[in-house]
Design a protein around this motif. Sequence first.
Motif, PDB file in Angstrom:
ATOM      1  N   ASP A   8       5.083   5.882  18.117  1.00  0.00           N
ATOM      2  CA  ASP A   8       4.176   6.897  18.630  1.00  0.00           C
ATOM      3  C   ASP A   8       2.787   6.344  18.393  1.00  0.00           C
ATOM      4  OD1 ASP A   8       2.862   9.974  17.896  1.00  0.00           O
ATOM      5  OD2 ASP A   8       4.006   9.604  19.728  1.00  0.00           O
TER       6      ASP A   8
ATOM      7  N   SER B  29       8.426  15.184  19.668  1.00  0.00           N
ATOM      8  CA  SER B  29       8.550  14.348  20.861  1.00  0.00           C
ATOM      9  C   SER B  29       9.591  13.257  20.671  1.00  0.00           C
ATOM     10  CB  SER B  29       7.203  13.723  21.198  1.00  0.00           C
ATOM     11  OG  SER B  29       6.927  12.712  20.257  1.00  0.00           O
ATOM     12  N   VAL B  30       9.759  12.836  19.478  1.00  0.00           N
ATOM     13  CA  VAL B  30      10.588  11.661  19.246  1.00  0.00           C
ATOM     14  C   VAL B  30      12.039  12.002  18.955  1.00  0.00           C
ATOM     15  CG1 VAL B  30      10.974  10.159  17.260  1.00  0.00           C
ATOM     16  CG2 VAL B  30       8.985   9.853  18.661  1.00  0.00           C
TER      17      VAL B  30
ATOM     18  N   ARG C   2       0.844  -1.193   0.000  1.00  0.00           N
ATOM     19  CA  ARG C   2       0.000   0.000   0.000  1.00  0.00           C
ATOM     20  C   ARG C   2       0.870   1.229   0.000  1.00  0.00           C
ATOM     21  NH1 ARG C   2      -4.098   0.424   4.666  1.00  0.00           N
ATOM     22  NH2 ARG C   2      -2.352  -0.402   5.870  1.00  0.00           N
ATOM     23  N   GLN C   3       0.469   2.152  -0.728  1.00  0.00           N
ATOM     24  CA  GLN C   3       1.231   3.393  -0.730  1.00  0.00           C
ATOM     25  C   GLN C   3       0.274   4.550  -0.749  1.00  0.00           C
ATOM     26  OE1 GLN C   3       3.743   3.257  -4.064  1.00  0.00           O
ATOM     27  NE2 GLN C   3       5.289   2.008  -3.085  1.00  0.00           N
ATOM     28  N   LEU C   4       0.731   5.604  -0.173  1.00  0.00           N
ATOM     29  CA  LEU C   4      -0.129   6.789  -0.181  1.00  0.00           C
ATOM     30  C   LEU C   4       0.122   7.567  -1.460  1.00  0.00           C
ATOM     31  CD1 LEU C   4       0.462   8.073   3.438  1.00  0.00           C
ATOM     32  CD2 LEU C   4      -1.485   6.822   2.624  1.00  0.00           C
TER      33      LEU C   4
ATOM     34  N   VAL D 199       5.686   7.489   4.731  1.00  0.00           N
ATOM     35  CA  VAL D 199       5.266   8.827   4.369  1.00  0.00           C
ATOM     36  C   VAL D 199       6.428   9.611   3.782  1.00  0.00           C
ATOM     37  CG1 VAL D 199       4.609  11.004   5.408  1.00  0.00           C
ATOM     38  CG2 VAL D 199       3.371   8.975   5.996  1.00  0.00           C
TER      39      VAL D 199
ATOM     40  N   ILE E 131       2.589   2.464   6.280  1.00  0.00           N
ATOM     41  CA  ILE E 131       2.749   3.073   4.961  1.00  0.00           C
ATOM     42  C   ILE E 131       3.784   4.168   5.103  1.00  0.00           C
ATOM     43  CG2 ILE E 131       1.559   4.149   3.068  1.00  0.00           C
ATOM     44  CD1 ILE E 131      -1.029   3.178   4.392  1.00  0.00           C
TER      45      ILE E 131
ATOM     46  N   PHE F   7      11.345   3.436  22.848  1.00  0.00           N
ATOM     47  CA  PHE F   7      12.382   3.310  21.846  1.00  0.00           C
ATOM     48  C   PHE F   7      12.700   1.848  21.677  1.00  0.00           C
ATOM     49  CE2 PHE F   7      15.044   6.055  19.502  1.00  0.00           C
ATOM     50  CZ  PHE F   7      16.163   5.332  19.195  1.00  0.00           C
TER      51      PHE F   7
ATOM     52  N   LYS G 211       0.343  12.096   1.046  1.00  0.00           N
ATOM     53  CA  LYS G 211       1.639  12.224   1.708  1.00  0.00           C
ATOM     54  C   LYS G 211       1.864  13.660   2.124  1.00  0.00           C
ATOM     55  CE  LYS G 211       4.344   8.601  -0.386  1.00  0.00           C
ATOM     56  NZ  LYS G 211       5.441   8.290  -1.266  1.00  0.00           N
TER      57      LYS G 211
ATOM     58  N   ALA H 293      11.426   4.616  16.796  1.00  0.00           N
ATOM     59  CA  ALA H 293      10.786   5.425  17.821  1.00  0.00           C
ATOM     60  C   ALA H 293       9.302   5.422  17.525  1.00  0.00           C
ATOM     61  CB  ALA H 293      11.339   6.843  17.802  1.00  0.00           C
TER      62      ALA H 293
ATOM     63  N   PHE I 191       4.647  14.602  16.790  1.00  0.00           N
ATOM     64  CA  PHE I 191       5.373  13.325  16.880  1.00  0.00           C
ATOM     65  C   PHE I 191       6.860  13.545  16.720  1.00  0.00           C
ATOM     66  CE2 PHE I 191       6.773   9.176  16.152  1.00  0.00           C
ATOM     67  CZ  PHE I 191       7.396   9.101  14.936  1.00  0.00           C
ATOM     68  N   LEU I 192       7.206  14.321  15.729  1.00  0.00           N
ATOM     69  CA  LEU I 192       8.632  14.506  15.479  1.00  0.00           C
ATOM     70  C   LEU I 192       9.305  15.233  16.630  1.00  0.00           C
ATOM     71  CD1 LEU I 192       8.694  15.278  11.688  1.00  0.00           C
ATOM     72  CD2 LEU I 192       9.554  13.270  12.848  1.00  0.00           C
TER      73      LEU I 192
ATOM     74  N   SER J  52       0.763  17.731   8.608  1.00  0.00           N
ATOM     75  CA  SER J  52      -0.234  17.765   9.682  1.00  0.00           C
ATOM     76  C   SER J  52       0.427  18.080  11.013  1.00  0.00           C
ATOM     77  CB  SER J  52      -0.935  16.416   9.770  1.00  0.00           C
ATOM     78  OG  SER J  52      -0.036  15.463  10.272  1.00  0.00           O
TER      79      SER J  52
ATOM     80  N   LYS K  27      -0.153  16.585  13.770  1.00  0.00           N
ATOM     81  CA  LYS K  27       0.220  15.355  14.482  1.00  0.00           C
ATOM     82  C   LYS K  27       1.650  14.957  14.181  1.00  0.00           C
ATOM     83  CE  LYS K  27      -3.927  12.576  15.002  1.00  0.00           C
ATOM     84  NZ  LYS K  27      -4.543  11.364  14.480  1.00  0.00           N
ATOM     85  N   LEU K  28       1.992  15.080  12.937  1.00  0.00           N
ATOM     86  CA  LEU K  28       3.354  14.680  12.569  1.00  0.00           C
ATOM     87  C   LEU K  28       4.356  15.585  13.239  1.00  0.00           C
ATOM     88  CD1 LEU K  28       4.739  12.624  10.675  1.00  0.00           C
ATOM     89  CD2 LEU K  28       5.146  14.541   9.188  1.00  0.00           C
TER      90      LEU K  28
ATOM     91  N   TYR L 141       2.523   7.206  14.365  1.00  0.00           N
ATOM     92  CA  TYR L 141       3.647   7.189  13.450  1.00  0.00           C
ATOM     93  C   TYR L 141       4.789   6.356  14.025  1.00  0.00           C
ATOM     94  CZ  TYR L 141       1.381  11.237  11.373  1.00  0.00           C
ATOM     95  OH  TYR L 141       0.489  12.076  10.794  1.00  0.00           O
TER      96      TYR L 141
ATOM     97  N   MET M 237      15.842   9.920  19.578  1.00  0.00           N
ATOM     98  CA  MET M 237      16.610   9.430  18.445  1.00  0.00           C
ATOM     99  C   MET M 237      17.990  10.060  18.432  1.00  0.00           C
ATOM    100  SD  MET M 237      16.174   7.164  16.367  1.00  0.00           S
ATOM    101  CE  MET M 237      14.655   6.651  15.654  1.00  0.00           C
TER     102      MET M 237
ATOM    103  N   ILE N 139      15.201   4.496  11.819  1.00  0.00           N
ATOM    104  CA  ILE N 139      16.526   4.883  11.341  1.00  0.00           C
ATOM    105  C   ILE N 139      17.353   3.619  11.208  1.00  0.00           C
ATOM    106  CG2 ILE N 139      18.657   6.040  11.963  1.00  0.00           C
ATOM    107  CD1 ILE N 139      17.129   8.181  13.214  1.00  0.00           C
TER     108      ILE N 139
ATOM    109  N   SER O  75      -0.303  14.477   5.105  1.00  0.00           N
ATOM    110  CA  SER O  75       0.127  13.951   6.401  1.00  0.00           C
ATOM    111  C   SER O  75       1.447  14.552   6.824  1.00  0.00           C
ATOM    112  CB  SER O  75       0.214  12.435   6.344  1.00  0.00           C
ATOM    113  OG  SER O  75       1.154  12.055   5.407  1.00  0.00           O
ATOM    114  N   LEU O  76       2.261  14.886   5.843  1.00  0.00           N
ATOM    115  CA  LEU O  76       3.542  15.489   6.203  1.00  0.00           C
ATOM    116  C   LEU O  76       3.349  16.817   6.895  1.00  0.00           C
ATOM    117  CD1 LEU O  76       5.959  14.828   3.233  1.00  0.00           C
ATOM    118  CD2 LEU O  76       6.192  14.085   5.557  1.00  0.00           C
TER     119      LEU O  76
END
Lengths: 775, 71
Positions: B58, A252-253, A230-232, B4, B2, B43, A237, B56, A249-250, A243, A245-246, B61, A257, B65, A240-241
């Motif tokens: 969520d 927080s994450v 499946r692909q968007l 992104v 999927i 993690f 894309k 990571a 998420f980024l 949004s 939420k993303l 999402y 990382m 890496i 969602s990029l």
Amino acid sequence: LGHPEIFPLVFTTKTQEIFNCRVDEDVTEENCFKLIKKEDIIQDLKTRAAISDFHPVKRVVVEYPGEELLVVFDAKFHYGQNFYLVASEEAKENILKPPETAEEKEEKEEENREGTPEVHPYKPPVHKPWVSLGSEKEVEEESVKETVPKITYMISRAQGKFGAPITFTDRNASQVEDSYIECSSYQDKTFSIKMLEKDVGVQIIPKVKEASTQTKWPYPKNAATQYFPRQLSSEEKEESLSSMKLKEFLTSVHLRMEIALQQNEIMNAFFDDWKALAEDESCSGSKPNVHLKAYQSFTDLHYLKKRTIGCVCWHPAIYGIVAVSARERLYEEHVNLPDRSLLQQSVIFFLSLFDPIHPQLILECPEDIYCFQFSPSDPNIIAGGCINGQVALWDISQHEEKLQNAKTVPDGIKVTAVNTVNASVLNVLQYICPSLIQVQQTNTEPPLERYSALSSIQYSHKKTVTDIHWLPDYFEDNRTGAPLENKAEICVQLVTCSPDCSILFWDIPATKLPQQYSSEKTEEEDIFRMPSDVPHTSKHLDLCWKPLIKINLCESGINTEYGPVRISLKELHYHYKISEKVQSLDVLQLLSKDSPSTEMSISSSKTLKVLGSISTGFFVGTEVTPVFFIPLGQKHPQKYTIHTESIHTLQRSPFFKDIILSIGGQHFAIWKEGVTNGPILQSSCSTGRNTAGHWSLTRPGVFFIGRDDGNIDIWDLLKKTYEPAHLQNISNSMISFISPWIASPMQHFLAVSDDLGVLHVLEICQTLNYPLRNE
Amino acid sequence: GIPVRTTLHNSTTIQYAGLLHQPTMKARSMVQDIDPQNDDLTFLRIRSKKHEIMVAPDKDYLLIIIQNPCE
């Protein structure tokens, strides 16, 4: 008093005299016992009756069972008087004896006081007379005595029946009445005990119930099948990029990382120290193992008589095929000029590792080939530079199969047979016929392939083509001189240089480009068939091939010219946005002669432009050897004078794109682009001349140098930088070319050719193959 | 999952995305089984001979890496 047998007495002096127990004379405190005969006492009682001291104890004395009574002097008035009489034998004994033992024991105790002050001396239990406390009556009541005298019966049988045989029978007692009397138990109704409290043990267990079910499963059936992932779509894309939420998420994450990446950067947590130790050990302790094993040696009496090998190249696709070009020996070149026509034809021939005797394929050349290269995109195209300045091309597509089959049939096959017979039949033939017969059936001559294109003499170099390179497939110079991206991904261009101070870019004629490697062979054969005799379709290319761009390196002021001898191509990394592959653009690096200042004049009217942000530069190394780097836009090169003689090798390290090794004469040097004040490593003058060299393909710090005395120096920069790590003698004559090749992960070959025309194929041992950690 | 946004080749990305979703869910459910109230997977790091894969997770999402651990 507790001692009923002790009777205190007062002894008058008279009594004392009579019984010889005068105080302080017969009896003392220590010796306080006096045994007096009973008869004497009774006598005394009779004689002195009331005044006898023994009067109060008269009865005791009379009843006394023994012969002698004990009288004890009681100095301390324990019992109230100064003497006392012991009334029983046992007490007498006890008093007489235990005090002695007690005394002894006390003495012993004093001695042992330091050791065991706590141990009480053992006193055997002293018998005391039983005191009746009324228990006799209970005992009397309870004891069983016979009150009635027992009646005795004597039963005997008649005398006559003694000794007669007798029979015994069984009789059931319960059947006969009154034969036994029993007292059976019965529940007494008047008697009952209520149990008020009872100890009972309780345990809790879970209630367990077994149950089972069975489902019907007739046959497995796919509920769903997915054929592609499946692909968007791109809009989704994008959505969602962007949004929220993303973003959340980024944010927080990303911290986690980052920490993890930092950790990885800092150290490798799973580094196996033991394994690393083993690697180091195997390298350091294995000096005698570092060597090149001679794998095979080729020489061909036919073509290599009195000749040397000019250039050696491994076939990039087929295992075990190496191509060798023969040319005149350098020192003979000028001498034997008039004899050239008598000499044999110049050739490049292909040798297979499996067939050391017969060459597999021979390519015909117009002149001796100084250097040649396989095309990287199509191993069937070979470009070579001749000693007279021309450039030739060969196409060996039709022999490709044969070269591949050289592996299975070491004795060689006929050319015509290859094209018509199926591969399977070939194999059958191989297995059925013994090899001898095959040899007889095959041509003794390996197939000869003529060149398919030859450059025009007018436009070629004036001197020997000393270096030839294929430009990589994504780089194409067009007529304007600007480097363009070549989308076809096949190599179409060559660059050659020659000591006549020019660098030429050649374009392969379009008709010659095979579309795919050996898959559309039939098509190609229609286009240009190459029988072994005459290339008729490409005849028009003979002698007509012109270079695309020519660069003259000449110096404006002093008019000395550069004679470039070697070209080294550099790769610049340049990211294209659209395609995903990292595209590189080549930068030409040429080695050029020295001179204070240079100017490049380009014969085509346009100057080479810079494409976008790519800078192209030239590294030029020449006959007289300084090494130059000339960036394309500028006109002023930097030159370095290191080598005293002509450079014969200029090579980029296969691992670092900006490290270049240059070998020439008695020196070699390692250069780094961007470091402009000189080489980063320069060797001292070595005794012999270095004549050939190559980087190792697998280890970044290793390179091979061939000398003129037939030795190969293996330099390992990580071990020693002042002398070669290993020397090995290969042949007696000068080494003319070195070419390493990775044939398989286990077999690394080094093809070394020497001046006598012998090609040695050596196997590089493992320590030279596998790079150390962090190399 | 999927993909992104990716910096790898498309087919590799799809393969990683499809394969890593399940182990991440499994790890997350494992952590939550052990301590239902307080714990959640933050993690996940998988180390193999050739690569190190870091995930990571969520709610919606996953950030994946792939790194070459040998410096």
